[in-house]
Each structure stands twice: as C-alpha cells, then as structure tokens.
Design a protein around this motif. Structure first.
Motif, PDB file in Angstrom:
ATOM      1  N   MET A 168      58.008 -21.419  18.303  1.00 25.16           N
ATOM      2  CA  MET A 168      57.993 -20.838  19.762  1.00 25.16           C
ATOM      3  C   MET A 168      57.075 -22.241  20.331  1.00 25.16           C
ATOM      4  O   MET A 168      57.437 -22.820  21.448  1.00 25.16           O
ATOM      5  CB  MET A 168      57.447 -19.935  20.109  1.00 25.16           C
ATOM      6  CG  MET A 168      58.191 -18.631  19.595  1.00 25.16           C
ATOM      7  SD  MET A 168      59.727 -18.689  20.709  1.00 25.16           S
ATOM      8  CE  MET A 168      60.590 -17.052  20.403  1.00 25.16           C
ATOM      9  N   ASP A 169      56.038 -22.586  19.714  1.00 23.64           N
ATOM     10  CA  ASP A 169      55.275 -23.762  20.361  1.00 23.64           C
ATOM     11  C   ASP A 169      55.740 -25.067  20.141  1.00 23.64           C
ATOM     12  O   ASP A 169      56.071 -25.985  21.202  1.00 23.64           O
ATOM     13  CB  ASP A 169      54.022 -23.957  19.523  1.00 23.64           C
ATOM     14  CG  ASP A 169      52.973 -22.630  19.767  1.00 23.64           C
ATOM     15  OD1 ASP A 169      52.842 -21.978  20.942  1.00 23.64           O
ATOM     16  OD2 ASP A 169      52.312 -22.345  18.878  1.00 23.64           O
ATOM     17  N   THR A 170      56.715 -25.509  19.069  1.00 25.01           N
ATOM     18  CA  THR A 170      57.678 -26.616  19.174  1.00 25.01           C
ATOM     19  C   THR A 170      58.586 -26.519  20.138  1.00 25.01           C
ATOM     20  O   THR A 170      58.830 -27.518  20.674  1.00 25.01           O
ATOM     21  CB  THR A 170      58.299 -26.359  17.627  1.00 25.01           C
ATOM     22  OG1 THR A 170      57.294 -26.532  16.803  1.00 25.01           O
ATOM     23  CG2 THR A 170      59.157 -27.893  17.602  1.00 25.01           C
ATOM     24  N   LEU A 171      59.224 -25.135  20.359  1.00 21.81           N
ATOM     25  CA  LEU A 171      60.197 -25.207  21.337  1.00 21.81           C
ATOM     26  C   LEU A 171      59.705 -25.593  23.025  1.00 21.81           C
ATOM     27  O   LEU A 171      60.386 -26.105  23.715  1.00 21.81           O
ATOM     28  CB  LEU A 171      60.812 -23.680  21.377  1.00 21.81           C
ATOM     29  CG  LEU A 171      62.290 -23.518  21.721  1.00 21.81           C
ATOM     30  CD1 LEU A 171      63.091 -24.372  21.321  1.00 21.81           C
ATOM     31  CD2 LEU A 171      62.713 -22.101  21.720  1.00 21.81           C
ATOM     32  N   GLN A 172      58.515 -25.092  23.033  1.00 24.79           N
ATOM     33  CA  GLN A 172      57.794 -25.368  24.493  1.00 24.79           C
ATOM     34  C   GLN A 172      57.753 -26.796  24.616  1.00 24.79           C
ATOM     35  O   GLN A 172      57.744 -27.393  25.669  1.00 24.79           O
ATOM     36  CB  GLN A 172      56.559 -24.569  24.433  1.00 24.79           C
ATOM     37  CG  GLN A 172      55.568 -24.895  25.659  1.00 24.79           C
ATOM     38  CD  GLN A 172      56.288 -24.203  26.913  1.00 24.79           C
ATOM     39  OE1 GLN A 172      56.699 -23.005  27.004  1.00 24.79           O
ATOM     40  NE2 GLN A 172      56.515 -24.946  28.009  1.00 24.79           N
ATOM     41  N   VAL A 173      57.215 -27.473  23.449  1.00 24.14           N
ATOM     42  CA  VAL A 173      57.202 -29.078  23.648  1.00 24.14           C
ATOM     43  C   VAL A 173      58.435 -29.769  23.788  1.00 24.14           C
ATOM     44  O   VAL A 173      58.468 -30.542  24.799  1.00 24.14           O
ATOM     45  CB  VAL A 173      56.414 -29.294  22.296  1.00 24.14           C
ATOM     46  CG1 VAL A 173      56.563 -31.078  22.244  1.00 24.14           C
ATOM     47  CG2 VAL A 173      55.077 -29.018  22.162  1.00 24.14           C
ATOM     48  N   GLY A 174      59.392 -29.123  23.393  1.00 23.09           N
ATOM     49  CA  GLY A 174      60.662 -29.528  23.533  1.00 23.09           C
ATOM     50  C   GLY A 174      61.341 -29.614  24.743  1.00 23.09           C
ATOM     51  O   GLY A 174      61.946 -30.396  25.337  1.00 23.09           O
ATOM     52  N   PHE A 175      60.995 -28.115  25.602  1.00 18.94           N
ATOM     53  CA  PHE A 175      61.428 -28.058  26.739  1.00 18.94           C
ATOM     54  C   PHE A 175      60.631 -28.990  27.937  1.00 18.94           C
ATOM     55  O   PHE A 175      61.317 -29.255  28.859  1.00 18.94           O
ATOM     56  CB  PHE A 175      60.878 -26.594  27.009  1.00 18.94           C
ATOM     57  CG  PHE A 175      61.695 -25.989  28.424  1.00 18.94           C
ATOM     58  CD1 PHE A 175      63.071 -26.407  28.659  1.00 18.94           C
ATOM     59  CD2 PHE A 175      61.021 -25.029  29.102  1.00 18.94           C
ATOM     60  CE1 PHE A 175      63.657 -25.727  29.631  1.00 18.94           C
ATOM     61  CE2 PHE A 175      61.462 -24.359  30.172  1.00 18.94           C
ATOM     62  CZ  PHE A 175      62.916 -24.618  30.483  1.00 18.94           C
ATOM     63  N   GLU A 176      59.601 -29.206  27.667  1.00 17.00           N
ATOM     64  CA  GLU A 176      58.839 -30.317  28.476  1.00 17.00           C
ATOM     65  C   GLU A 176      59.439 -31.644  28.395  1.00 17.00           C
ATOM     66  O   GLU A 176      59.799 -32.407  29.276  1.00 17.00           O
ATOM     67  CB  GLU A 176      57.448 -30.041  28.226  1.00 17.00           C
ATOM     68  CG  GLU A 176      56.620 -28.960  28.353  1.00 17.00           C
ATOM     69  CD  GLU A 176      55.255 -28.670  27.914  1.00 17.00           C
ATOM     70  OE1 GLU A 176      54.585 -29.788  27.273  1.00 17.00           O
ATOM     71  OE2 GLU A 176      54.625 -27.647  28.191  1.00 17.00           O
ATOM     72  N   GLU A 177      59.780 -32.165  27.097  1.00 20.78           N
ATOM     73  CA  GLU A 177      60.526 -33.190  26.902  1.00 20.78           C
ATOM     74  C   GLU A 177      61.934 -33.446  27.513  1.00 20.78           C
ATOM     75  O   GLU A 177      62.375 -34.399  27.894  1.00 20.78           O
ATOM     76  CB  GLU A 177      60.727 -33.405  25.282  1.00 20.78           C
ATOM     77  CG  GLU A 177      59.469 -33.591  24.440  1.00 20.78           C
ATOM     78  CD  GLU A 177      59.694 -33.985  22.861  1.00 20.78           C
ATOM     79  OE1 GLU A 177      60.961 -33.634  22.602  1.00 20.78           O
ATOM     80  OE2 GLU A 177      58.607 -34.100  22.031  1.00 20.78           O
ATOM     81  N   PHE A 178      62.552 -32.113  27.478  1.00 20.47           N
ATOM     82  CA  PHE A 178      63.836 -32.082  28.052  1.00 20.47           C
ATOM     83  C   PHE A 178      63.849 -32.465  29.833  1.00 20.47           C
ATOM     84  O   PHE A 178      64.739 -33.212  30.315  1.00 20.47           O
ATOM     85  CB  PHE A 178      64.399 -30.582  27.914  1.00 20.47           C
ATOM     86  CG  PHE A 178      65.503 -30.337  28.680  1.00 20.47           C
ATOM     87  CD1 PHE A 178      66.757 -30.629  28.310  1.00 20.47           C
ATOM     88  CD2 PHE A 178      65.244 -29.527  30.107  1.00 20.47           C
ATOM     89  CE1 PHE A 178      67.842 -30.193  29.184  1.00 20.47           C
ATOM     90  CE2 PHE A 178      66.415 -29.173  30.676  1.00 20.47           C
ATOM     91  CZ  PHE A 178      67.643 -29.480  30.462  1.00 20.47           C
ATOM     92  N   PHE A 179      62.825 -32.059  30.227  1.00 25.13           N
ATOM     93  CA  PHE A 179      62.472 -32.325  31.621  1.00 25.13           C
ATOM     94  C   PHE A 179      62.069 -33.617  31.994  1.00 25.13           C
ATOM     95  O   PHE A 179      62.354 -34.029  33.156  1.00 25.13           O
ATOM     96  CB  PHE A 179      61.497 -31.414  32.369  1.00 25.13           C
ATOM     97  CG  PHE A 179      62.278 -29.914  32.609  1.00 25.13           C
ATOM     98  CD1 PHE A 179      63.304 -29.823  33.581  1.00 25.13           C
ATOM     99  CD2 PHE A 179      61.991 -29.028  31.658  1.00 25.13           C
ATOM    100  CE1 PHE A 179      63.648 -28.523  33.723  1.00 25.13           C
ATOM    101  CE2 PHE A 179      62.492 -27.620  32.047  1.00 25.13           C
ATOM    102  CZ  PHE A 179      63.359 -27.359  32.893  1.00 25.13           C
ATOM    103  N   ARG A 180      61.742 -34.357  30.920  1.00 22.30           N
ATOM    104  CA  ARG A 180      61.442 -35.914  31.141  1.00 22.30           C
ATOM    105  C   ARG A 180      62.414 -36.681  30.801  1.00 22.30           C
ATOM    106  O   ARG A 180      62.516 -38.090  30.969  1.00 22.30           O
ATOM    107  CB  ARG A 180      60.086 -36.276  30.244  1.00 22.30           C
ATOM    108  CG  ARG A 180      58.945 -35.583  30.577  1.00 22.30           C
ATOM    109  CD  ARG A 180      57.694 -36.103  29.965  1.00 22.30           C
ATOM    110  NE  ARG A 180      57.599 -36.033  28.682  1.00 22.30           N
ATOM    111  CZ  ARG A 180      56.961 -35.154  28.104  1.00 22.30           C
ATOM    112  NH1 ARG A 180      56.226 -34.050  28.623  1.00 22.30           N
ATOM    113  NH2 ARG A 180      56.874 -34.795  26.757  1.00 22.30           N
ATOM    114  N   GLY A 181      63.602 -36.028  30.296  1.00 19.09           N
ATOM    115  CA  GLY A 181      64.675 -36.782  29.837  1.00 19.09           C
ATOM    116  C   GLY A 181      66.019 -36.496  30.213  1.00 19.09           C
ATOM    117  O   GLY A 181      66.574 -36.789  31.356  1.00 19.09           O
TER     118      GLY A 181
END
Length: 302
Positions: free
Chosen positions: A220-233
């Motif tokens: 879940m913590d990894t998924l949160q980091v990825g969600f933030e990356e998604f909005f930068r890309g």
C-alpha cells in the motif's frame, strides 16, 4: 488474509444493464457471490468492497447486507472503501472535464486504512474458479520478504469471449515461474487457431493477468508512491483519460527490480459477462459446475 473486490465500476442505477449484477446462478446469484464463496472456502477472513459513495446505499441493499450476514456466520469481517475522482495526492488539482476516477491502482489504494495483512485483489465481474483462491491464500499465508508477491496466471485460451474482443494483461514469465513483464493488450479476439490482436496471432497458451494479485500490506505504501509519480507523468500527458492501472504499475516495479511476482498457474476457465451475449454461456457454465458438484444448488446453504 483479506480479499479486496474492485466494484467501483458498477453503475449508479441498479436494475437492468449492469453486468456485475447479472444473475447467473439458479437462485439469482451474481458472479461476485461465487468469488466470495470461494474466497471464504479458501480461508480468507476479511472482505473489502471498493465502491463509490453514490452507490453505497444500493450496493448494501442488493449485495452488501446479504454478504455481511453470510460472512458473519463464517467469522469473516466486511469493510467498505470508496473510490473518488477527487481523492488525489496533496497539491494535485483534478483537471476540469475529468469524469472517471483514476483506475485500478487508485481503487486498491483506497483500502489502505482497512488492510494491515496480506491481501488478494480481484475484479467484481470476473469468475476466477476455486483453484486460484486456494493458491493465492496458501501463498499469502507463508511469510515472505517485503516485495515478494504473486498473481494467478490464467491461460489465455481459457479467458476469451466468443462474442468479441477482450482486454488482457499478456505476461512474460521466466523459467523459474516469475513474472518479468505484463503488457495490457486490448481487443484480443478468439479465432479458430487460438487468438489474435490486430491481425497478429498470439499463442493461446500464453499466461494472462486477470487482475488477481496476492500482495503484502507494505505494498500500500509502494502504491501511494506510485500514485504520486503518476500525477507527475502520465496524468500530465493525458489528464482527462490517463489511468493508474495496477498491472502497469506492477510491471514498472518489475522493470526497476523492486518486486518479484510468482505466477501461480491456474487451469480453471474464466467466466465473465463482457458482452450481453456472454450471459447464456455463463449461466450454462454455472449450471454444469453445480451438476458436477463443484457448488451446491443453494450457494451458501452448506
């Protein structure tokens, strides 16, 4: 162990035309009923529904209250998490004109505060078969290092519709049975020789992902980091349509060497009502499973 069921795509008006709610069993059972039955039988002891706020009352009336009563008899808890377009990381503004939430990655992330144990993820409208739930549950009950996950590997030929193209995650698997890449592929069509996409033949024995994953609570913590990356890309490149998709993100983590995913082969045949024309075949498939003794005529009667 928890089972997360992604059901936020169910329409806001229950009744006609909603594929997740099409009755397919002899007593009006829907596909989700069979998945929950198989999960409880395999040993899962928590069910988490991912839905939208606007369908909560109807969902509880049509599905949730009935399933909660069944789960209570079996010592299984039930929780709800809510997927929303506006549930985005701090500092992110929802683009004007965007109407859909952000995809399956966001859907799973919605359950972050409800899941503190190993968990599986499934779609609400796919029938996976008993074998897959048993294999995932057995995997999750063994202690693993953080980042060691699994997925149910279905054989492509067992997941195709007779009535049109389907979207599947085509998997590349190494010689030790680990996933090396997953490619979300649209419009895979069944042919006399197996399958093809855009006129190109695909090996019908290829493993595919049906969005049935076995993951650890730290994911879940990894998924949160990825969600933030998604909005930068991706979300900046296509703000109205980009989606944070679970198999795509897991594929990215594989490429970075951040996770390992064991492919657990299942030979069960997938059922789903992708097209309205699929329903008669699905109804007949469940009728045969009941005739063969795989399920009781009254699903939760045992």
């Amino acid at each position: 162990t928890a089972l997360i069921i992604m059901a936020a795509g169910i329409g806001s008006r229950f009744g006609g035309g909603i594929k997740q709610l099409e009755p397919v069993g002899p007593n009006g059972e829907i596909i989700m009923d069979y998945s929950i039955h198989d999960a409880i039988e395999a040993g899962f002891n928590r069910i988490v529904f991912i839905i939208r706020r606007d369908i909560e009352a109807d969902f509880r009336e049509v599905i949730g209250d009935r399933i909660e009563a069944v789960c209570q008899k079996h010592g299984v808890s039930v929780g709800y998490a809510f997927q929303s377009l506006t549930d985005v990381p701090a500092g992110v503004t929802v683009p004007e004109g965007r109407s859909k939430p952000w995809g399956t990655g966001q859907a799973v992330l919605c359950a972050k505060d409800l899941v503190d144990c190993p968990f599986a993820v499934i779609n609400a409208d796919d029938y996976y078969g008993k074998e897959a739930f048993v294999k995932l549950h057995d995997f999750l009950c063994v202690e693993h290092r953080p980042g060691e996950y699994c997925m149910a590997g279905f054989v492509l030929k067992n997941t195709l519709s007779e009535n049109g193209g389907v979207t599947r995650g085509l998997c590349q698997v190494d010689g030790k049975g680990y996933l090396t890449n997953v490619t979300e592929t649209r419009n895979i069509v069944k042919t006399a020789d197996g399958a093809q996409v855009n006129g190109e033949l695909i090996d019908p024995e290829t493993y595919v992902s049906m969005n049935m994953w076995g993951l650890g609570p730290e994911f879940m913590d990894t998924l949160q980091v990825g969600f933030e990356e998604f909005f930068r890309g991706a979300a900046q490149e296509d703000p109205l349509k980009a989606e944070y998709l679970l198999p795509i993100y897991i594929g990215q983590l594989l490429q970075r060497g951040k996770v390992s995913v064991r492919v657990l082969e299942t030979m069960d045949k997938w059922f789903g009502v992708t097209y309205r024309e699929d329903k008669p075949a699905v109804v007949e498939s469940f009728r045969k499973l009941i005739a063969d003794g795989v399920y009781q005529p009254v699903l939760f009667g045992e």
